[in-house]
Design a protein around this motif. Structure first.
Motif, PDB file in Angstrom:
ATOM      1  N   THR A 167      87.630 -13.593 153.468  1.00 33.45           N
ATOM      2  CA  THR A 167      87.465 -12.818 152.227  1.00 33.45           C
ATOM      3  C   THR A 167      86.003 -12.450 151.998  1.00 33.45           C
ATOM      4  OG1 THR A 167      87.547 -14.869 150.921  1.00 33.45           O
ATOM      5  CG2 THR A 167      89.569 -13.583 151.075  1.00 33.45           C
ATOM      6  N   ASN A 168      85.071 -13.292 152.438  1.00 30.69           N
ATOM      7  CA  ASN A 168      83.654 -12.915 152.322  1.00 30.69           C
ATOM      8  C   ASN A 168      83.295 -11.729 153.220  1.00 30.69           C
ATOM      9  OD1 ASN A 168      82.864 -14.696 150.393  1.00 30.69           O
ATOM     10  ND2 ASN A 168      81.821 -16.124 151.761  1.00 30.69           N
ATOM     11  N   GLY A 169      84.136 -11.438 154.184  1.00 29.93           N
ATOM     12  CA  GLY A 169      83.858 -10.316 155.081  1.00 29.93           C
ATOM     13  C   GLY A 169      84.490  -9.002 154.635  1.00 29.93           C
ATOM     14  N   ILE A 170      85.162  -9.016 153.491  1.00 32.22           N
ATOM     15  CA  ILE A 170      85.957  -7.835 153.096  1.00 32.22           C
ATOM     16  C   ILE A 170      85.093  -6.592 152.846  1.00 32.22           C
ATOM     17  CG2 ILE A 170      87.447  -6.889 151.279  1.00 32.22           C
ATOM     18  CD1 ILE A 170      89.028  -8.750 152.994  1.00 32.22           C
TER      19      ILE A 170
ATOM     20  N   PRO B 165      97.822  -8.799 154.434  1.00 36.00           N
ATOM     21  CA  PRO B 165      98.050  -7.778 153.398  1.00 36.00           C
ATOM     22  C   PRO B 165      96.755  -7.322 152.731  1.00 36.00           C
ATOM     23  CG  PRO B 165      99.504  -9.664 153.090  1.00 36.00           C
ATOM     24  CD  PRO B 165      98.529 -10.050 154.153  1.00 36.00           C
ATOM     25  N   LEU B 166      95.774  -8.224 152.689  1.00 37.63           N
ATOM     26  CA  LEU B 166      94.503  -7.893 152.039  1.00 37.63           C
ATOM     27  C   LEU B 166      93.699  -6.894 152.871  1.00 37.63           C
ATOM     28  CD1 LEU B 166      93.130  -8.924 149.455  1.00 37.63           C
ATOM     29  CD2 LEU B 166      91.899 -10.575 150.850  1.00 37.63           C
ATOM     30  N   VAL B 167      93.734  -7.062 154.176  1.00 37.80           N
ATOM     31  CA  VAL B 167      92.893  -6.193 155.027  1.00 37.80           C
ATOM     32  C   VAL B 167      93.643  -4.965 155.541  1.00 37.80           C
ATOM     33  CG1 VAL B 167      91.421  -8.113 155.721  1.00 37.80           C
ATOM     34  CG2 VAL B 167      93.341  -7.462 157.182  1.00 37.80           C
ATOM     35  N   ALA B 168      94.964  -4.958 155.412  1.00 35.45           N
ATOM     36  CA  ALA B 168      95.731  -3.828 155.977  1.00 35.45           C
ATOM     37  C   ALA B 168      95.220  -2.467 155.493  1.00 35.45           C
ATOM     38  CB  ALA B 168      97.219  -4.004 155.682  1.00 35.45           C
ATOM     39  N   PRO B 169      94.915  -2.296 154.183  1.00 38.70           N
ATOM     40  CA  PRO B 169      94.487  -0.954 153.743  1.00 38.70           C
ATOM     41  C   PRO B 169      93.095  -0.550 154.236  1.00 38.70           C
ATOM     42  CG  PRO B 169      95.107  -2.365 151.864  1.00 38.70           C
ATOM     43  CD  PRO B 169      95.011  -3.235 153.063  1.00 38.70           C
ATOM     44  N   ILE B 170      92.326  -1.494 154.764  1.00 41.03           N
ATOM     45  CA  ILE B 170      90.945  -1.176 155.163  1.00 41.03           C
ATOM     46  C   ILE B 170      90.734  -1.378 156.663  1.00 41.03           C
ATOM     47  CG2 ILE B 170      89.748  -1.458 152.964  1.00 41.03           C
ATOM     48  CD1 ILE B 170      89.273  -4.455 153.919  1.00 41.03           C
TER      49      ILE B 170
ATOM     50  N   LYS C 168      92.469  -0.318 160.804  1.00 41.34           N
ATOM     51  CA  LYS C 168      93.390   0.522 161.563  1.00 41.34           C
ATOM     52  C   LYS C 168      94.492  -0.310 162.192  1.00 41.34           C
ATOM     53  CE  LYS C 168      92.347   4.075 163.541  1.00 41.34           C
ATOM     54  NZ  LYS C 168      92.015   4.867 164.731  1.00 41.34           N
ATOM     55  N   TYR C 169      94.273  -1.598 162.228  1.00 39.96           N
ATOM     56  CA  TYR C 169      95.230  -2.485 162.886  1.00 39.96           C
ATOM     57  C   TYR C 169      95.006  -3.863 162.279  1.00 39.96           C
ATOM     58  CZ  TYR C 169      97.899  -4.357 166.885  1.00 39.96           C
ATOM     59  OH  TYR C 169      98.851  -4.921 167.694  1.00 39.96           O
ATOM     60  N   ALA C 170      96.038  -4.485 161.767  1.00 40.23           N
ATOM     61  CA  ALA C 170      95.888  -5.813 161.175  1.00 40.23           C
ATOM     62  C   ALA C 170      97.139  -6.620 161.472  1.00 40.23           C
ATOM     63  CB  ALA C 170      95.671  -5.708 159.672  1.00 40.23           C
ATOM     64  N   ALA C 171      96.965  -7.772 162.103  1.00 39.66           N
ATOM     65  CA  ALA C 171      98.135  -8.564 162.470  1.00 39.66           C
ATOM     66  C   ALA C 171      97.765 -10.029 162.646  1.00 39.66           C
ATOM     67  CB  ALA C 171      98.739  -8.034 163.777  1.00 39.66           C
ATOM     68  N   THR C 172      98.779 -10.862 162.593  1.00 38.77           N
ATOM     69  CA  THR C 172      98.639 -12.275 162.931  1.00 38.77           C
ATOM     70  C   THR C 172      99.181 -12.466 164.347  1.00 38.77           C
ATOM     71  OG1 THR C 172      98.918 -12.937 160.628  1.00 38.77           O
ATOM     72  CG2 THR C 172      99.404 -14.609 162.299  1.00 38.77           C
ATOM     73  N   VAL C 173      98.408 -13.135 165.178  1.00 41.25           N
ATOM     74  CA  VAL C 173      98.873 -13.377 166.551  1.00 41.25           C
ATOM     75  C   VAL C 173      99.764 -14.619 166.508  1.00 41.25           C
ATOM     76  CG1 VAL C 173      98.209 -13.730 168.945  1.00 41.25           C
ATOM     77  CG2 VAL C 173      96.684 -12.479 167.409  1.00 41.25           C
ATOM     78  N   THR C 174     100.997 -14.483 167.002  1.00 42.00           N
ATOM     79  CA  THR C 174     101.949 -15.572 166.795  1.00 42.00           C
ATOM     80  C   THR C 174     102.094 -16.506 167.995  1.00 42.00           C
ATOM     81  OG1 THR C 174     103.678 -14.043 167.432  1.00 42.00           O
ATOM     82  CG2 THR C 174     103.307 -14.352 165.065  1.00 42.00           C
ATOM     83  N   ASP C 175     101.593 -16.111 169.172  1.00 47.85           N
ATOM     84  CA  ASP C 175     101.644 -17.066 170.293  1.00 47.85           C
ATOM     85  C   ASP C 175     100.424 -16.900 171.188  1.00 47.85           C
ATOM     86  OD1 ASP C 175     103.361 -15.697 173.068  1.00 47.85           O
ATOM     87  OD2 ASP C 175     102.662 -14.593 171.305  1.00 47.85           O
ATOM     88  N   THR C 176     100.035 -17.990 171.803  1.00 45.11           N
ATOM     89  CA  THR C 176      98.790 -18.019 172.564  1.00 45.11           C
ATOM     90  C   THR C 176      98.814 -16.995 173.696  1.00 45.11           C
ATOM     91  OG1 THR C 176      98.766 -20.373 172.068  1.00 45.11           O
ATOM     92  CG2 THR C 176      97.179 -19.613 173.704  1.00 45.11           C
ATOM     93  N   ASP C 177      99.920 -16.894 174.364  1.00 38.78           N
ATOM     94  CA  ASP C 177     100.010 -15.941 175.480  1.00 38.78           C
ATOM     95  C   ASP C 177      99.808 -14.495 175.012  1.00 38.78           C
ATOM     96  OD1 ASP C 177     100.551 -18.081 177.043  1.00 38.78           O
ATOM     97  OD2 ASP C 177     102.664 -17.590 177.441  1.00 38.78           O
ATOM     98  N   GLY C 178      99.999 -14.240 173.721  1.00 36.24           N
ATOM     99  CA  GLY C 178      99.892 -12.869 173.220  1.00 36.24           C
ATOM    100  C   GLY C 178      98.490 -12.490 172.752  1.00 36.24           C
TER     101      GLY C 178
ATOM    102  N   GLY D 285      87.604   2.995 163.562  1.00 40.21           N
ATOM    103  CA  GLY D 285      87.547   2.122 162.389  1.00 40.21           C
ATOM    104  C   GLY D 285      87.774   0.673 162.777  1.00 40.21           C
ATOM    105  N   PRO D 286      87.742  -0.217 161.794  1.00 38.35           N
ATOM    106  CA  PRO D 286      87.847  -1.642 162.096  1.00 38.35           C
ATOM    107  C   PRO D 286      89.282  -2.102 162.360  1.00 38.35           C
ATOM    108  CG  PRO D 286      87.582  -1.304 159.740  1.00 38.35           C
ATOM    109  CD  PRO D 286      87.510   0.061 160.365  1.00 38.35           C
ATOM    110  N   ALA D 287      89.374  -3.269 162.980  1.00 32.59           N
ATOM    111  CA  ALA D 287      90.675  -3.907 163.221  1.00 32.59           C
ATOM    112  C   ALA D 287      90.534  -5.386 162.902  1.00 32.59           C
ATOM    113  CB  ALA D 287      91.102  -3.709 164.671  1.00 32.59           C
ATOM    114  N   PHE D 288      91.669  -6.003 162.611  1.00 26.09           N
ATOM    115  CA  PHE D 288      91.654  -7.406 162.200  1.00 26.09           C
ATOM    116  C   PHE D 288      92.807  -8.161 162.850  1.00 26.09           C
ATOM    117  CE2 PHE D 288      93.287 -10.840 159.584  1.00 26.09           C
ATOM    118  CZ  PHE D 288      92.148 -11.576 159.303  1.00 26.09           C
ATOM    119  N   LEU D 289      92.492  -9.329 163.363  1.00 27.11           N
ATOM    120  CA  LEU D 289      93.544 -10.231 163.839  1.00 27.11           C
ATOM    121  C   LEU D 289      93.233 -11.616 163.310  1.00 27.11           C
ATOM    122  CD1 LEU D 289      93.698  -9.248 167.625  1.00 27.11           C
ATOM    123  CD2 LEU D 289      95.418  -8.684 165.869  1.00 27.11           C
ATOM    124  N   ASP D 290      94.239 -12.339 162.849  1.00 29.84           N
ATOM    125  CA  ASP D 290      93.980 -13.754 162.600  1.00 29.84           C
ATOM    126  C   ASP D 290      94.818 -14.603 163.546  1.00 29.84           C
ATOM    127  OD1 ASP D 290      96.373 -13.485 161.225  1.00 29.84           O
ATOM    128  OD2 ASP D 290      95.532 -13.947 159.247  1.00 29.84           O
ATOM    129  N   LEU D 291      94.260 -15.773 163.863  1.00 31.37           N
ATOM    130  CA  LEU D 291      94.821 -16.634 164.899  1.00 31.37           C
ATOM    131  C   LEU D 291      95.151 -17.989 164.268  1.00 31.37           C
ATOM    132  CD1 LEU D 291      91.923 -15.916 167.443  1.00 31.37           C
ATOM    133  CD2 LEU D 291      94.129 -14.777 167.391  1.00 31.37           C
TER     134      LEU D 291
END
Ligand SMILES: Cc1ncc(C[n+]2csc(CCOP(=O)(O)OP(=O)(O)O)c2C)c(N)n1
Ligand SMILES: [Mg+2]
Length: 540
Positions: free
Chosen positions: A82-85, A122-127, A129-139, A157-163
């Motif tokens: 959130t500090n990076g928003i 949901p917080l970063v999706a509007p800002i 180009k790509y925002a997702a949670t990675v659900t498995d290590t192989d992915g 533009g920026p992209a976001f993934l959380d692990l």
């Protein structure tokens, strides 16, 4: 068959990042992302750390802007992200290919109340180009490839993934990432032809070129268009310096007469936003050349709006073979206005007043800045003056916050610029108010041996707010800072150096000492608080 890589989530991530030319990470420590550090540490992949996550994202953005390749910030779960928003949002407005990799509380007990458990997506999706949670290590590697491909595809533009914790700490495998394949958008050739014809046959055409021309590596192609069709060029954002200031078609000061008298305004690689009067250019026809259809304006109707790869579009236009109207007289007229504007500026920049006027600081800076120096603006009025008085001699050397206008970019941008160019002058122009957002990161610069020069225009006020509020209400509130505050002492205490300047004659020697110092050095210039940047609108 492609080779297979194995390792924990951090190892798999790093392999994918390297394939896209990512060369360092910016971060602030958090246990959720330790495997990313472990991978970097084992592979001698540089890690730069900061004192507030906003600086990590701004540093990644500076790298992305200056080098036109992805910049990486690694932020811990929850408050780290959130500090990076604001940084992510700035990157979104600036079309900067920044990737933020966030930590994330463990998925297997989601909802049970883990430390820093928060769904960032949901917080970063509007800002992004790509925002997702990675659900498995192989992915992980595949998701990073998808995120970076989206970030690099125009409009960038920026992209976001959380692990999630268990995903990044577990081991897995993935195919060795191949070379990136970034799609190129082709403009409709009929649109390009129309734009070329309009530019060539207008009596008084003007080009305004912005950041995407730089971001799309189309600077040379822009110059070719200007020269082939003899059209005067104005610039903003990262477009500044596209034509060297001495180029006969480079203009900055004659914008008003140019836009008042033009019969065609061709805006390239920048939105028709508040910086361009929202694209209202009186009687002039408007051509808007953008790098993707999504960038076409919806609030005005240009005659034509070619959308696609800017380098290709501009190369095509520069090869226009039809008849070209002679623009010599038009260019000559604007040149007189330009010269008159420059003479007025030179006078202001020489002002020998007490207290110092901000313009004088730029007069002195122009004497010491090398043509390839990177200048960074973070502030209100003080930075408006920088935009007016500093003329970038080369493209890709001017960093402003862009249309999102976020204060606090200063130290992060400085870090990214210093890492990009270890041997160039890096100079941050800070309002005293703006300085408060990021000055603690002078410590990060000092500790990691990243010298930069900071020049504070210290008027003791939030000038860009105080003056307009006074004009509107006849009084102001929440617009004062401590006058004469020793921001140089702050940087000294953090491991750098600095000095305070009160007399115009002392500016030159102070700047020379700053650039020679080899440490983060803050020149704290006490300026005239009554000086207000002249602007047509009071709303900043
Ligand atoms: C994060 C953020 N907060 C607030 C603002 C509103 N704002 C724009 S300019 C400005 C004043 C900046 O003051 P300073 O940096 O001292 O520069 P000066 O105008 O005094 O030269 C403010 C508060 C903003 N743009 N961004
Ligand atoms: Mg101020």
């Amino acid at each position: 068959m492609a080779d297979v890589i194995e390792g924990h989530g951090g190892d798999l991530a790093l392999a994918a990042l390297r394939a896209f030319g990512v060369r360092e990470m910016f971060t602030l420590s958090g246990g959720h992302v330790f495997p990313l550090y472990d991978a970097a540490h084992k592979q001698n992949f540089p890690i730069f750390d900061v004192r507030h996550e906003q600086s990590a994202v701004f540093a990644a953005e500076a790298v992305a802007k200056l080098q036109r390749r992805p910049g990486l910030a690694v932020l811990t779960a929850g408050p780290g992200v959130t500090n990076g928003i604001s940084g992510l949002t700035s990157a979104f407005f600036n079309a900067s290919p920044v990737l933020v990799l966030g930590g994330r509380a463990p998925q297997f007990r989601w909802g049970a109340g883990s430390l820093q458990e928060f769904d960032h997506v949901p917080l970063v999706a509007p800002i992004t180009k790509y925002a997702a949670t990675v659900t498995d290590t192989d992915g992980i590697a595949g998701e990073i490839t998808a995120a970076l491909t989206a970030a690099l595809t125009a409009h960038r533009g920026p992209a976001f993934l959380d692990l999630p914790l268990e995903v990044v700490f577990s081991t897995g495998e993935a195919a060795e990432p191949g070379a990136p394949a970034v799609p190129v958008i082709e403009a409709d050739p009929a649109d390009v032809e129309r734009a070329a014809t309009l530019l060539a046959t207008a009596e008084r055409p003007v080009i305004i070129a912005g950041s995407d021309v730089w971001g799309g590596d189309a600077i040379d192609a822009l110059r070719a268009v200007a020269e082939a069709l003899q059209v005067p060029v104005f610039t903003n954002g990262m477009g500044r310096g596209a034509l060297p200031p001495a180029h006969p078609l480079a203009f900055a000061k004659a914008r008003r007469p140019a836009l008042n008298e033009a019969d065609l305004v061709c805006v390239i690689g920048t939105p028709l936003d508040f910086r361009l009067g929202f694209g209202e250019f009186g009687e002039a026809q408007v051509v808007h050349i953008v790098d993707a259809p999504s960038l076409r304006a919806t609030h005005v109707s240009p005659v034509v709006s070619p959308a696609g790869d800017l380098q290709r579009i501009l190369t095509e236009i520069s090869g226009y073979r039809g008849s070209v109207v002679d623009h010599a007289e038009w260019v000559e007229g604007l040149r007189s206005a330009e010269d008159a504007g420059k003479a007025r500026d030179a006078e202001a920049m020489a002002a020998d007043t007490d207290p110092i006027k901000p313009a004088r600081i730029y007069g002195e800076l122009r004497k010491v800045l090398a043509p390839d120096a990177v200048t960074i603006g973070d502030g209100g009025d003080f930075v408006s003056y920088a935009g007016r008085y500093l003329e970038p001699a080369q493209p890709g050397t001017w960093l402003d916050p862009g249309p999102y206008g976020c204060l606090g970019t200063g130290m992060g941008y400085a870090m990214g610029a210093r890492i990009t160019y270890p041997d160039r002058q890096i100079c941050v122009l800070l309002g005293d108010g703006a300085a408060g957002f990021s000055l603690m990161d002078a410590e990060s610069l000092a500790r990691q041996n990243l010298p930069v020069v900071m020049v504070v225009g210290n008027n003791g006020i939030w000038g860009l707010e105080k003056h307009p509020m006074n004009a509107m209400y006849g009084y102001d509130v929440a617009a004062d800072l401590q006058p004469g505050l020793r921001y140089d002492e702050v940087v000294r205490a953090l491991g750098g150096a600095g000095e305070t300047v009160e007399k115009a004659a002392d500016l030159g020697p102070a700047l020379a000492r700053a650039f020679d110092s080899g440490v983060p050095y803050l020149v704290n210039v006490l300026t005239d608080p009554t000086d207000a940047y002249p602007r047509s609108s009071n709303l900043a």
